[in-house]
Design a protein around this motif. Structure first.
Motif, PDB file in Angstrom:
ATOM      1  N   GLN A  92       0.863  -1.187   0.000  1.00  0.00           N
ATOM      2  CA  GLN A  92       0.000   0.000   0.000  1.00  0.00           C
ATOM      3  C   GLN A  92       0.895   1.230   0.000  1.00  0.00           C
ATOM      4  N   GLN A  93       0.694   2.091  -0.971  1.00  0.00           N
ATOM      5  CA  GLN A  93       1.418   3.359  -1.038  1.00  0.00           C
ATOM      6  C   GLN A  93       0.446   4.486  -0.719  1.00  0.00           C
ATOM      7  N   TYR A  94       0.777   5.247   0.331  1.00  0.00           N
ATOM      8  CA  TYR A  94      -0.083   6.341   0.759  1.00  0.00           C
ATOM      9  C   TYR A  94       0.802   7.537   1.061  1.00  0.00           C
ATOM     10  N   GLY A  95       0.863   8.480   0.116  1.00  0.00           N
ATOM     11  CA  GLY A  95       1.799   9.580   0.274  1.00  0.00           C
ATOM     12  C   GLY A  95       3.220   9.050   0.287  1.00  0.00           C
ATOM     13  N   ASP A  96       3.984   9.445   1.294  1.00  0.00           N
ATOM     14  CA  ASP A  96       5.358   8.962   1.428  1.00  0.00           C
ATOM     15  C   ASP A  96       5.448   7.649   2.194  1.00  0.00           C
ATOM     16  N   THR A 104      -8.003   3.648  -3.572  1.00  0.00           N
ATOM     17  CA  THR A 104      -9.045   3.944  -2.595  1.00  0.00           C
ATOM     18  C   THR A 104      -9.260   5.449  -2.451  1.00  0.00           C
ATOM     19  N   GLU A 105     -10.374   5.798  -1.811  1.00  0.00           N
ATOM     20  CA  GLU A 105     -10.836   7.187  -1.785  1.00  0.00           C
ATOM     21  C   GLU A 105      -9.866   8.117  -1.062  1.00  0.00           C
ATOM     22  N   ASN A 106      -8.981   7.555  -0.226  1.00  0.00           N
ATOM     23  CA  ASN A 106      -8.025   8.399   0.500  1.00  0.00           C
ATOM     24  C   ASN A 106      -6.767   8.682  -0.303  1.00  0.00           C
ATOM     25  N   GLY A 107      -6.704   8.202  -1.561  1.00  0.00           N
ATOM     26  CA  GLY A 107      -5.544   8.443  -2.402  1.00  0.00           C
ATOM     27  C   GLY A 107      -4.483   7.365  -2.341  1.00  0.00           C
ATOM     28  N   ALA A 108      -4.748   6.288  -1.607  1.00  0.00           N
ATOM     29  CA  ALA A 108      -3.769   5.197  -1.506  1.00  0.00           C
ATOM     30  C   ALA A 108      -3.873   4.275  -2.718  1.00  0.00           C
ATOM     31  N   HIS A 109      -2.728   3.690  -3.082  1.00  0.00           N
ATOM     32  CA  HIS A 109      -2.636   2.739  -4.192  1.00  0.00           C
ATOM     33  C   HIS A 109      -2.255   1.383  -3.614  1.00  0.00           C
ATOM     34  N   HIS A 110      -3.010   0.344  -3.954  1.00  0.00           N
ATOM     35  CA  HIS A 110      -2.835  -0.981  -3.380  1.00  0.00           C
ATOM     36  C   HIS A 110      -2.515  -1.990  -4.477  1.00  0.00           C
ATOM     37  N   GLN A 111      -1.542  -2.872  -4.210  1.00  0.00           N
ATOM     38  CA  GLN A 111      -1.211  -3.956  -5.126  1.00  0.00           C
ATOM     39  C   GLN A 111      -0.990  -5.240  -4.336  1.00  0.00           C
ATOM     40  N   ILE A 112      -1.377  -6.357  -4.934  1.00  0.00           N
ATOM     41  CA  ILE A 112      -1.202  -7.656  -4.299  1.00  0.00           C
ATOM     42  C   ILE A 112      -0.617  -8.635  -5.313  1.00  0.00           C
ATOM     43  N   TRP A 113       0.350  -9.414  -4.841  1.00  0.00           N
ATOM     44  CA  TRP A 113       0.954 -10.490  -5.617  1.00  0.00           C
ATOM     45  C   TRP A 113       0.784 -11.801  -4.839  1.00  0.00           C
ATOM     46  N   GLY A 162       1.147   2.213  11.440  1.00  0.00           N
ATOM     47  CA  GLY A 162       0.553   2.327  10.120  1.00  0.00           C
ATOM     48  C   GLY A 162       1.599   2.245   9.031  1.00  0.00           C
ATOM     49  N   PRO A 163       1.159   2.373   7.797  1.00  0.00           N
ATOM     50  CA  PRO A 163      -0.246   2.374   7.382  1.00  0.00           C
ATOM     51  C   PRO A 163      -0.914   1.042   7.722  1.00  0.00           C
ATOM     52  N   LYS A 164      -2.229   1.066   7.884  1.00  0.00           N
ATOM     53  CA  LYS A 164      -2.968  -0.128   8.264  1.00  0.00           C
ATOM     54  C   LYS A 164      -3.488  -0.843   7.016  1.00  0.00           C
ATOM     55  N   PRO A 165      -3.486  -2.175   7.024  1.00  0.00           N
ATOM     56  CA  PRO A 165      -4.026  -2.909   5.867  1.00  0.00           C
ATOM     57  C   PRO A 165      -5.480  -2.525   5.605  1.00  0.00           C
ATOM     58  N   ARG A 166      -5.812  -2.357   4.354  1.00  0.00           N
ATOM     59  CA  ARG A 166      -7.175  -2.019   3.975  1.00  0.00           C
ATOM     60  C   ARG A 166      -8.056  -3.265   4.105  1.00  0.00           C
ATOM     61  N   VAL A 167      -9.247  -3.084   4.631  1.00  0.00           N
ATOM     62  CA  VAL A 167     -10.192  -4.187   4.821  1.00  0.00           C
ATOM     63  C   VAL A 167     -10.972  -4.410   3.529  1.00  0.00           C
ATOM     64  N   GLY A 168     -11.002  -5.652   3.036  1.00  0.00           N
ATOM     65  CA  GLY A 168     -11.810  -5.987   1.878  1.00  0.00           C
ATOM     66  C   GLY A 168     -11.022  -6.400   0.658  1.00  0.00           C
ATOM     67  N   LEU A 169      -9.710  -6.226   0.684  1.00  0.00           N
ATOM     68  CA  LEU A 169      -8.908  -6.696  -0.441  1.00  0.00           C
ATOM     69  C   LEU A 169      -8.735  -8.202  -0.382  1.00  0.00           C
TER      70      LEU A 169
END
Length: 387
Positions: free
Chosen positions: A99-103, A178-187, A374-381
């Motif tokens: 998860q990338q959220y800002g820096d 996601t709506e907060n501007g974070a980018h999520h990737q999963i492998w 943090g950052p905390k894992p997003r729920v639902g991925l």
């Protein structure tokens, strides 16, 4: 759980469930932050964002219904499974989640964490509130699922961290914004040889519970009640090598009913200096406001114990105010907005990582909501079920 495996850190592969992109408006639109950082306005926005947003499962707040308040989320989840809105992975895997959220970057492995009631390798550092443990247990019991991964940190990773970085060099299996501007990737990692190497290396480590103490306590309670049921000996978790991919560590502020600035000034015990105003740059300080005026406390004796522990164990008893009605706020401005003459806001600084690790290694439990990793894992991925 065998005796041989009970004393080692285990993160086992699982067949995770995920949302199907074509069945929802967007993969990011059905996710949410963990339950305990959701403010009412955000809950409303996420609920409106998509009929399948995870807040509809994890946060149906109607205490009057008791445990049955989770019956409707359980039926909703079953419907999503029946209709193909969520599907289960075909092969057991460990999942590399970034998860990338800002820096800030969250990066690690998601899998099924082996429970450790004896606290030999899975180390909690915060106390829990029984009603929240009951709440998360009731959700798990109703849905037969772990919907929210807990977060753990360890240090000195080698093979496992190398496998994480190698996976990230390939094409991601899942991508979401996601709506907060974070980018999520999963492998996915499903190669038996790589999984075996990861398991062998992790067995030599301990891990600190960074976020999710109430959910972990609920995992333990589920296993205590149904020790022979397959799947109860583990719980959904994310494990991060904090040396290679450091977590952030922030404080959680307080609103303390019955506390006033005058009371702090007159009844703070020896060993503390009371400074007028909100003084910056003081290590391990505590700043207190009624919304108009501030005082700042500074220890005069030096300390290794995190300040939040001294607040609960020393200062609150000296001031004569109970701790059972304290509320917790991740955002300082939210706490200050609630402050008044007889209800002070307490601004804390984050404990240092070495303080948290030393406390956990000694078996010393800090007060509830002592830290915010943090950052905390997003729920639902990703989530898991017991069947």
């Amino acid at each position: 759980m065998s005796e041989a495996s009970a004393g080692v850190l285990r993160l086992e592969p699982l067949r995770a469930w995920r949302f199907v992109a074509g069945k929802v408006s967007a993969l990011g639109a059905v996710t949410s932050p963990p339950y305990d950082v959701l403010e009412p306005a955000l809950v409303r926005r996420l609920t409106d964002a998509d009929l399948h947003n995870m807040v509809r499962l994890i946060l149906p707040r109607d205490p009057g219904l008791g445990p049955s308040r989770y019956d409707e989320p359980a039926r909703r989840l079953s419907g999503w499974q029946r209709d193909g809105v969520v599907i289960q992975d075909v092969r057991p895997s460990l999942y590399v989640y970034e998860q990338q959220y800002g820096d800030a970057v969250l990066c690690g492995l998601v899998g099924s964490l082996g429970l450790d009631p004896a606290r030999r390798v899975v180390l909690p550092h915060e106390d829990v509130m029984p009603h929240w443990v009951d709440d998360r247990f009731e959700l798990m019991e109703a849905t037969d699922a772990d919907l929210e991964p807990i977060l753990l940190a360890y240090g000195g990773g080698g093979v496992a961290s190398d496998a994480v970085d190698a996976a990230r060099a390939g094409e991601p299996w899942l991508v979401a914004d996601t709506e907060n501007g974070a980018h999520h990737q999963i492998w996915r990692i499903d190669d038996p040889a790589v999984l075996a190497a990861i398991a062998q290396e992790l067995a030599g480590h301990e891990a600190l519970i960074a976020d999710g103490h109430h959910r972990y306590a609920a995992y333990l309670e589920r296993n205590r009640r149904e020790p022979n049921r397959p799947g109860t000996e583990v719980g959904l978790a994310m494990l991060v090598d904090n040396d290679r991919h450091p977590l952030t560590l922030d404080p959680i502020h307080r609103i303390v009913p019955g506390l006033s600035v005058d009371l702090v000034s007159s009844r703070t015990p020896e060993g503390w200096q009371v400074l007028p105003g909100r003084v910056e740059g003081v290590p391990d300080r505590i700043a207190i406001t009624d919304g108009t005026s501030w005082v700042t406390l500074r220890s005069t004796e030096g300390q290794v114990t995190p300040t939040v522990a001294l607040l609960h164990r020393v200062l609150l008893p000296a001031w004569g105010v109970p701790a059972d009605e304290i509320t917790f706020h991740h955002v300082l401005s939210d706490a200050i907005a609630l402050a008044g003459p007889q209800q002070a806001a307490v601004e804390l600084v984050a404990p240092r990582m070495d303080q948290v690790l030393q406390s956990a290694a000694r078996g010393v439990i800090l007060p509830q909501k002592a830290t915010s990793f943090g950052p905390k894992p997003r729920v639902g991925l990703l989530f898991r079920t017991l069947d």
